[in-house]
Enzyme design. Sequence first.
Site, PDB file in Angstrom:
ATOM      1  CE  LYS A 133      -4.114  -1.630   2.373  1.00  0.00           C
ATOM      2  NZ  LYS A 133      -5.113  -1.337   3.399  1.00  0.00           N
ATOM      3  CD  GLU A 175      -4.046   5.412   5.418  1.00  0.00           C
ATOM      4  OE1 GLU A 175      -3.355   4.854   4.587  1.00  0.00           O
ATOM      5  OE2 GLU A 175      -5.191   5.033   5.756  1.00  0.00           O
ATOM      6  NE  ARG A 191      -7.788  -9.941  -4.165  1.00  0.00           N
ATOM      7  CZ  ARG A 191      -8.961  -9.472  -3.733  1.00  0.00           C
ATOM      8  NH1 ARG A 191     -10.061  -9.789  -4.379  1.00  0.00           N
ATOM      9  NH2 ARG A 191      -9.042  -8.674  -2.704  1.00  0.00           N
TER      10      ARG A 191
END
Lengths: 758, 216, 471
Positions: C120, C214, C315
């Site tokens: 990430k 965050e 995916r």
Amino acid sequence: MSANGIDMEDVSKLLNALIDRINYLIDIKKDPEWADLDELLERAIALRNVQFELSGTEYRNRLERIEDRVSFLEDRVAEKLTPAEIVNIVRSPQRFTLQDILDNVYDSYTELGGDGERNVDPAIVVARATISRRVKNKIYSHQVMVIGHEKGRGEEFRNGGSAKPWGNAKALQYMKVAENEGIPIHFFIFTPGSFPIEDYPGAAQQIARNIYAMARLRVPMVSFISEGGSGGAEAIGLSDMRLMGSRGYYSVISPEGAAAIEGKIREGERVPKELIEKCAEQLHMTAEDNLKLGTIDKVIDEPRLGARRDDFAFFRRLRYEMIKATDEVVLSTKSFKTFRAYALRRKKAEESESTTFDVVVNWSLTDAETKRLLAQRSRKYRDMGTSFVIEPEESSLPGLKDVKEGLKNCYYEARYGLLKTHRRNFQKVLAEVSGEGSVIIRTVTEPVKAAYDFVFPEPERPQRLHRANGVDTQSIFLEEWEQYVSPLANEDRTVTCPNAEKYGCQDLWVPDLYGESCGVCPTCGHHFPLEYQWYLKNLFDKDSFQEFNEHISSGNPLNFEGFGPRLKRDMQRTGRHSAMITADAKIRGIKVVVAMLYSNFRSGTVGTAEGEKFVRACDRARITRRPLLAYIHTTGGIRIQEGTLGVVQMPKCTLAVREYIDSGGLYIVVYDNNSYAGPVASFLGCSPYQFAIRSSRIGFAGPRVIRETTGEDVPPDYHAARNALSRGHIQGIWDRKDFRKNLYDALLHMGSPSLYYR
Amino acid sequence: MAGDINLNDLLRRYRTHPFEDYVVETPHTGRLQLKVEQGQEVKGPSGKWGQKPGTLLFVLERERNPKKVYSRNTGIISEVRTDLHEAFVEAREPVLTVQHRLNKEEIIDRILKEVLSIYAAPQRARYFLVPEIAAQIEKNIEKGVSIKKGDEILIMSLMKRDTILEYDGEPGVIYKVYFQSGQTVEQGQSLLGVCPPAKLQYVQKVVQRIRTEWDE
Amino acid sequence: MPKERVLIANRGEIAIRVIKALKELGMEYVVVYTREDAESMHVRIAQEEQGQFKNAFRISNYKDPNEIFAVADEAKCTAIHPGYGFFSENFRFARRAALRTRPLVFIGPRWEVIRGLGSKINTKRIAKELNIPVIPGSDSPIYNEIEAEEVAEELFFLQKEQDISNPSVLVKASAGGGGMGIEEVHHLDAFRRVYRRIQNYAKRQFGDEGVLIEQCLKDYHHLEVQLLGSQHGEVVHFGTRNCTIQSTGRQKRVEVAPGFDPHLYEYPFDAEKLLDEIVRHSVKLAEYVGYDSVGTWEWVVTRSGQPYLLEVNTRIQVENEISAYISRIKKRTSETNLIREQIRVAFGDRLGFDQSDIYFEGTSIELRIVAEDPKRGFTPWCGTITRLDFPDYEWLRLYTHVPQDRPYRIPTEYDPNLCLAIVWGADTEEAKQRASTVLSQTVIKGENSAGEPIVTNLDYLNERLDDVLQF
């Protein structure tokens, strides 16, 4: 008086003495069939039963015949005593023990912390003793501390003179008492080796503490060796004068132990006698050998077949020699003139086989003399074995090196000594003004390899991996990670983690394991061994690793048979000259001196060359005020093929590292894989900061030796780092990936203000 | 007394058939190399710490990693699938059966199961001891670990969720743990054998009796 | 040329969908299963269709890569389809497939891409470089307390500036994922303690004490952009999805394509424009990294209409089919099938169409029918299913691994997912209507070991249908 006119009590004593002599010969030959000794013994014993049936004359005749035979055989044995036979003499129950010395050499003594079995470790006896000399019909007494091994007379609790860790701790305790009281210490070494158990304070770690303390103990120390079994001997062996009985042995390992290793004998199998004899010879363990090697100072003559409990002449001699040796140590710290005068007089005296003195020497030292004592001790040990160091001359001008060293000293003194305060103030200001403090901290608190910290790679497929069949050794991961990757990674196969059953670890794909995972099982954290080169590339700042003294080479000083080719093979294989790598390196900009023992060269064993390199690394670190890191990739102990030349590396290196630490240095030891025996029991185990890489093993003796010595099996994880931590042998366990970061933290927070960067 | 058993019956039953069969399966896929034969005697792990593995039963090679599978029990190979030799075998394939003759201690274990309060698996799930209990058991092998109602004792891992199970039986000492950490246990199977203090004497009496009456 | 043979390294409905796609492409397949899954339909389908070679292998564990590779070699497979979950985003697995002595095609992006976007932090860093909006916070793991506190302080300040009530920050273990090792902090004063706790947790759990900080977003919608790339540098998108309806633990339960419906609902921002924007950003990033498979770009959109890129899923997603259902490709007669496209491009095919060939029609909704108790924190239910009946419509697609002809015990080792129901409607209203119909006509019977009847989320899904696409 008996009827036939013989004093039966006398005869009986004579007969018993004869039987003892025969048994002694059997002990020495370790073979009752040699020259039909067993028959002779039977004849002697039979005589005991017919005492009253024979006439006095007949009885005496028979006795004489046996005695003649015994004397003849003794002559034959004495004519050529082999080293193995000397070992047998030392181990004979008839040999004198420390008890005999206390009774006969000293005038009076008080045992401290022991009364037979009531003793924290009956294998170590400590006593306050008085030793006297007669000068011009006056008796002068000296107080000394006697510390030694007591083998006992077959009592099991004496453990054959094999000291437990706490026994050695007791020895250390009273060394310090002697230091406090300013009295000399007399050490008597009668040990086959230390008892190899890890229970606190730990066999190896306690020996290391003892050697470390003795290196700078502020009183004269004299030691006498009868049985000097390697590390166990060193625990009370470092001294200013080392004497040895002419029928004693001093060795790196028992001849049986050496034979088992040399002959690759499996546990439980018999070691051939011939091999044991050969090893005994090869190990150069006799007094004569050791004197030649310079590992002892003087040989004290014993009777030709060795001194026994009732050899009173020998004890008189020993008393004289102990006093004389102590005198010499004391006088050597005084002016040269007094020493010479004493020495000359002694020489004259010795010619007349005298055991009397005509001067009294006061054994207490002034501060200045103590300083000289320590300086001399330092020189003595630093010089030990140096004549065997193989060092191609670097500079053609002798003496130039000294000048260089001198200049270097001045430079560092000026740079880090005088300017240091100024520099520190400057740095403080800088940090306050720029607010850079936290930024600096951040860049250095990150781990070596953050697993996710990737830069996006170029979108092109790398080459395929080939099976490692020797043809293709280029690792595919090299360019990708732009770092050193273990060559172990280059094989398409999987391995099972040893903890798989316990933690359910999946089989590990070798390229992942040895590449990205740095050899660590991602499930349980087990550390698989990695080659030492990995650390060179991942621990230090890029290109900062600069070796020095590479040219110092291991050799075969004892010409140990078959060892030369093995040494040569390891040199070719590793491209190095010894098992010790010493280097300058940087960790996040901090300059450090590094000493490494690695497994590929004689299993990281320490001999003369390795010890010398270590000593020089210590000195380099001391002069430059840099931290000293000993990274032990693996060490198998002292190199047995160098005999006691190897053993003396223990005190020698410890002394050098002690001087480094005393000068304000920071000495950090990090163990990896396997670290055992001598080095751990000396210059490694003495560090106040010892860490272990996870999954490594640290100890004194391996499981097999423990089993063979103690008769007890040890659990499979007996030497595991975590147990070493529980026992207090090490200060922490580090993960491989955190090595660099933790080391940097240590460099920042540990050590004294006199380090160059403080 | 509740939980009393007819010891004679039980002993008689075990005397007529003092065996237990252990079916050894492949732990995973791979190519199999049998190392034992039908009728062969095999040994379980030995050494003070069980550090010496038992008889090698077969080698299972997967991704160039030949894994040795050793016998966990002493006994006779009563059945062996020779058709699997040198074949690629799927995971959990039964390979052989070890017929193990129960020894005295094992007989005691089995009979005790009928005497002790059994804490059974509430669900078919994977079970773990809570770390505190596991550590205590490891430390106090001799003394045993006391538990009471409301103590957190087990972790049940089910549907990717871990549920902590509280003990809800009579207070007592954990006498026996019947599962391996992380093992899947069928619903109703024994997990723990707990001995209430009041019963301790009785249990010891039972043990004593089996000790004297069971001849190997 | 011999046929490609693909090992399906997955279970349940995705294995069934992959089997279908492979068959449509004329490829052979091999399935693996654990003992617990022996009754699952994916195994039975394979066993019933077995031809010349053995095509179903029992393995010890779906998560053991060694089992997958060993079976792939034994069954002479040429490729591996990872499905979702398990190895689908495991770059080490993909790398091993590519680099081993007997290489296998990994049906997914190349491993470098999985690795790069699997992190990430790395994704965030690249996004920032490309001026793609990301959630405010640290863009690299923090190891130092002082620095961490500075970041937290700044985040609180920023939120105050934006007049956000109840501002808070999230402290996450940077090596973590899936909701593990995350804590919310409401006051700067409490920050240090939480930071230390997470740091210790991270160190213990992941062996790395790096921590991320965050801004904590609330009141947002979860949007996704479906992309498809090829090894020839082509990238197209298949529109957007809205996956806001989730159970606790962030498990998606109802998904809708497209992402917003401004014709039906009012939004506090220009929804059309916003969808365009996130699609544009997603394509830009995909092109930048040379994305070469199917993939999903996950976004959060706040009430004020601010989008932030959350992460990239490299995916096939469970919900891929709702995008396929509303997408039409010109010149193609068959239905759009993203799994098929994924397999094709993995073998090096060109797309054969471009963005201008793709157009959208209607709305599609996916319902995840699960044996769980929404009233009790979505606790999974386990037991045996005795009856499973669904209606049959041409606008309904159903995927289940649960056999309908015999009782089926739900394996306790895996999620209790029972079925995916995917409906299509000409517009959102019709799709919602049809979804509701399906739910009401579905019959699930079963009981657990205590004799209690099965608990499912059918009612819950029906209730939540009303909330679909509304801010």
